[in-house]
Design an enzyme around this catalytic site. Structure first.
Site, PDB file in Angstrom:
ATOM      1  N   HIS B  62     -32.921  -6.520  31.557  1.00 29.78           N
ATOM      2  CA  HIS B  62     -33.098  -5.659  30.381  1.00 29.78           C
ATOM      3  C   HIS B  62     -34.514  -5.112  30.301  1.00 29.78           C
ATOM      4  CE1 HIS B  62     -35.094  -8.588  27.591  1.00 29.78           C
ATOM      5  NE2 HIS B  62     -34.362  -9.495  28.204  1.00 29.78           N
ATOM      6  N   ASP B 172     -40.528 -11.159  29.548  1.00 29.56           N
ATOM      7  CA  ASP B 172     -39.100 -11.144  29.214  1.00 29.56           C
ATOM      8  C   ASP B 172     -38.742  -9.724  28.820  1.00 29.56           C
ATOM      9  OD1 ASP B 172     -36.581 -11.469  28.137  1.00 29.56           O
ATOM     10  OD2 ASP B 172     -37.222 -12.686  26.439  1.00 29.56           O
ATOM     11  N   GLU B 200     -31.204  -5.642  24.682  1.00 32.02           N
ATOM     12  CA  GLU B 200     -30.754  -7.029  24.855  1.00 32.02           C
ATOM     13  C   GLU B 200     -31.197  -7.883  23.687  1.00 32.02           C
ATOM     14  OE1 GLU B 200     -30.879 -11.295  26.196  1.00 32.02           O
ATOM     15  OE2 GLU B 200     -32.532 -10.062  25.479  1.00 32.02           O
ATOM     16  N   GLU B 201     -32.435  -7.677  23.238  1.00 37.44           N
ATOM     17  CA  GLU B 201     -33.052  -8.581  22.259  1.00 37.44           C
ATOM     18  C   GLU B 201     -32.426  -8.505  20.871  1.00 37.44           C
ATOM     19  OE1 GLU B 201     -34.854 -10.868  23.209  1.00 37.44           O
ATOM     20  OE2 GLU B 201     -35.988 -10.256  24.980  1.00 37.44           O
ATOM     21  N   HIS B 311     -41.033 -14.884  23.924  1.00 36.31           N
ATOM     22  CA  HIS B 311     -40.989 -14.152  22.646  1.00 36.31           C
ATOM     23  C   HIS B 311     -42.286 -14.294  21.847  1.00 36.31           C
ATOM     24  CE1 HIS B 311     -36.345 -13.615  22.353  1.00 36.31           C
ATOM     25  NE2 HIS B 311     -36.807 -13.387  23.551  1.00 36.31           N
TER      26      HIS B 311
END
Lengths: 344, 339
Positions: B62, B172, B200-201, B311
């Site tokens: 992603h 990420d 995606e998140e 994150h």
């Protein structure tokens, strides 16, 4: 509009030099070099930078503290992470995943650990870890780490000097490099105006750990009176604008039982006369600044306090307005010029 | 691949604003493969191999990163915001951010600890107390440079440190993007299909349509996952460990993986001297959750690069894990294409 380019460059240089309490060397070197333009300079037994310039009138001591808050390494754990204690009033709410520099044999990048969500109990999600459960990740094994870091190494918070909108800036260690900058700018103004005055300057060590530097350096200076420049609280969401100062609205003149009332009032009178923006800061006892140590140093020293309002004190994103530093410097310079004409 | 990771992490692309990441990737792959962009913004790529594939294999990474979005400007000129993706307030307090098209500097402020009641000294302010300070004097001045709806991303540089570690924001999943770009730029045995997915998140929105559009038989999701190999965490809670290669999932919160594929990954790794490890805690979720349910069902495998402080503005990986993951993913893609 004056964008304070020179003042900004000076503050950036001061903020970029590191100096956690008791290990102010790097900041001391930069501040000494700047102070030497105006007077002979030395570094005293506790690491404070001091200067003396003899001249007319009352002998006035100007103080700003040199040290910044940080962390101090206490041990290397079995997997190479560094355990630490706070050095000065560090705020553990901003430490999860914070980026730091470990001042070991060389400067090392580090990240303070942050508990992953799957390991945190629900009630812990909104709680900062106690200092003794945190550690710094420097990406090394215990053996690798021990070659470069020993207990006692200081740790500073990362984040360079950045300009925000208008004349506002953000950096770590604005507390109290903004004060150091105000004192240096005051000396520049006095020189521009050819004021013959009688000054001592101290950029004192160890304010954040209790003011030992100011206590001893002011004893050595033996001035008639002293003005300390520190930072204080500026309003922001959650920080009432009725109780605290506003960013960009001028220097803060301290009023407190422990401060010399006549000096505070004289500063206020001069500010009104010279149209220098100011905001009163009233405290009910001591001030929580170097003034508390300077006042009772030796035979006692009449002391005043000027403060630069800042937001987010004791974090890596301290925010101040350059115009407030300039106004602090102007007010101090006017006060000194006036006192230089009088007999001590 | 390290340079690719560095450049990708420096780009800003919160969910729904992946444009600059997509443009960068297109520039890197356009001479090596055919591509198209679907209505949601997924970048779909077809790369011809030496041989046609027996099974259609889709590789997914992603493009989006967690961040924030400006919701309002207060009368004093402070910005209110909503989080985009799962971010704990702890890791953004007192941090620097960039806002909007002009990449305006800002900070996430906090009430000074001196003014906090003793019993609240460890309490993280609630999400609705958070705000961004860009130094504006008032609302009007703030609105001259930012608007509600503007993206906010972490101001965090790329740093190499320690023994082979890397720190950046957005690892990420820009690491996954870098692995896929590297594959597309290399010579492949079999035809392969790729999706650089959006959103995606916020719930694997992009992967759902990307998988529908590609219609694969097999999929390999290339991700990052929590590495809890940090001070004070017991062995059984570590999930995966930096330096021990890609983490292969058997189950997470969105997918139960095909056990045969999971076992095959470890066999192939052993045959090829590739370092890898199982992800040992059932936690998290990723694009596999959307892909495995696409059309009539897709067999999926997830390989993740272990990442500490996921994150947050301060993601940390060991670079060798990205290299080992690349080898495993390339080998598995060949295996699935030909089995």
């Amino acid at each position: 509009m004056n964008n304070f380019a020179e003042l900004s460059a000076m503050l950036e240089a001061l903020c970029s030099a590191k100096g956690v309490s008791g290990a102010e060397n790097e900041a001391a070197a930069v501040a000494s070099q700047m102070l030497e333009k105006y007077m002979p300079v030395s570094v005293d037994a506790l690491g404070s930078v001091t200067g003396r310039k003899e001249g007319r009138g009352a002998h006035i001591l100007l103080d700003a503290h040199l040290d910044q808050i940080g962390l101090i390494v206490t041990a290397v754990d079995e997997i190479g992470f560094l355990k630490f204690a706070k050095c000065g009033g560090a705020d553990r709410r901003v430490l999860a995943a914070a980026e730091v520099t470990v001042h070991g044999k060389e400067k090392l990048f580090g990240a303070v650990i942050s508990t992953p969500p799957h390991l945190a109990k629900p009630e812990e999600a909104s709680k900062a870890l106690p200092f003794d459960e945190m550690a710094i990740d420097i990406g090394m094994t215990k053996e690798e780490a021990e070659k470069l870091v020993s207990p006692g190494a200081r740790v500073t918070f990362n984040g360079g000097y950045l300009r925000l909108m208008g004349n506002r800036i953000r950096s770590p260690s604005v507390d109290d490099r903004a004060g150091v900058a105000a004192v240096l700018r005051c000396l520049e103004i006095l020189e521009e105006k050819n004021v013959d005055c009688n000054l001592s300057v101290m950029f004192s060590s160890q304010e954040e750990t209790g003011g030992s530097g100011a206590q001893t350096a002011s004893f050595a200076a033996q001035p008639d009176e002293a003005i300390a420049v520190d930072v204080s609280f500026a309003s922001a969401p959650g920080v009432s604008s009725e109780k605290y100062a506003s960013l960009g609205k001028g220097t803060m003149i301290g009023f407190a039982p422990s401060l010399d009332y006549k000096m505070s009032k004289t500063l206020e009178t001069i500010a009104n006369r010279e149209n220098i923006p100011y905001q009163p800061e009233v405290m009910g006892g001591k001030t929580g600044t170097n003034c508390d140590e300077i006042q009772v140093s030796g035979k006692g020293i009449k002391t005043a306090l000027l403060s630069v309002p800042i937001r987010n004190m004791h974090t890596a994103v301290e925010v101040c307005d350059l115009e407030d530093i300039e106004n602090t410097a102007r007010l101090m310079a006017e006060y000194i010029a006036e006192r230089s004409k009088e007999n001590a | 691949m390290l340079e690719l990771i560095k450049e990708l992490c420096t780009l800003s692309g919160i969910s729904g604003r992946e444009d600059s990441v997509r443009d960068y990737i297109i520039d890197k792959i356009k001479d090596f493969a055919e591509y198209s962009v679907d209505p949601l913004g997924n970048l779909l790529v077809f790369k011809k191999g030496k041989k046609p594939a027996k099974n259609k294999v889709m590789l997914d990474a992603h493009m989006d990163e967690v961040g924030m979005i400006v919701t309002a400007v207060t009368s004093e000129g402070f910005l209110k915001f909503a989080k985009v993706g799962g971010i704990n307030s702890k890791v953004i307090l007192g941090r620097s951010v960039k806002v909007g098209k002009k990449a305006v500097n800002g900070v996430i402020g906090i009430k000074p600890i001196h003014l906090v009641d003793k019993d609240k000294e460890d309490t993280i302010p609630s999400a609705d107390e958070l705000y961004i300070d860009i130094g504006a004097a008032d609302k009007e001045e703030a609105l001259s440079v930012v608007s509600p709806g503007d993206a906010v991303w972490f101001n965090s540089d790329f740093v190499e440190f320690g023994n082979g570690f890397v720190k950046a924001k957005a690892l990420d999943d820009r690491v996954g993007c870098a692995v896929l770009i590297e594959m597309i730029r290399s010579e492949l045995e079999y035809d392969a299909w790729f999706s650089f997915s959006v959103q995606e998140e916020i719930g694997t929105r992009g992967a759902q349509t990307a998988a529908f559009n590609i219609a694969p038989d097999y999929a390999i999701v290339v991700e990052t996952t929590t590495a809890a190999d940090i001070s004070g965490v017991k062995d059984e809670n570590r999930v995966c460990i930096c330096g021990k290669g890609g983490a292969v999932s058997f189950m997470d919160r969105s997918t139960i993986y095909n056990k045969a594929l999971f076992d095959r990954a470890f066999e192939i790794a052993k045959e090829n001297n590739i370092v890898c490890q199982p992800k040992t805690v059932v936690a998290g979720g990723n694009d596999a959750g959307a892909i495995h349910k696409s059309r009539g069902g897709v067999k999926v495998l997830t390989v993740s690069v272990p990442c500490r402080y996921l994150h947050s503005p301060t993601c940390v990986i060991k670079y060798s894990d990205a290299e080992e993951s690349f080898k495993l993913i390339k080998a598995m893609a060949e295996e699935f294409a030909s089995c």
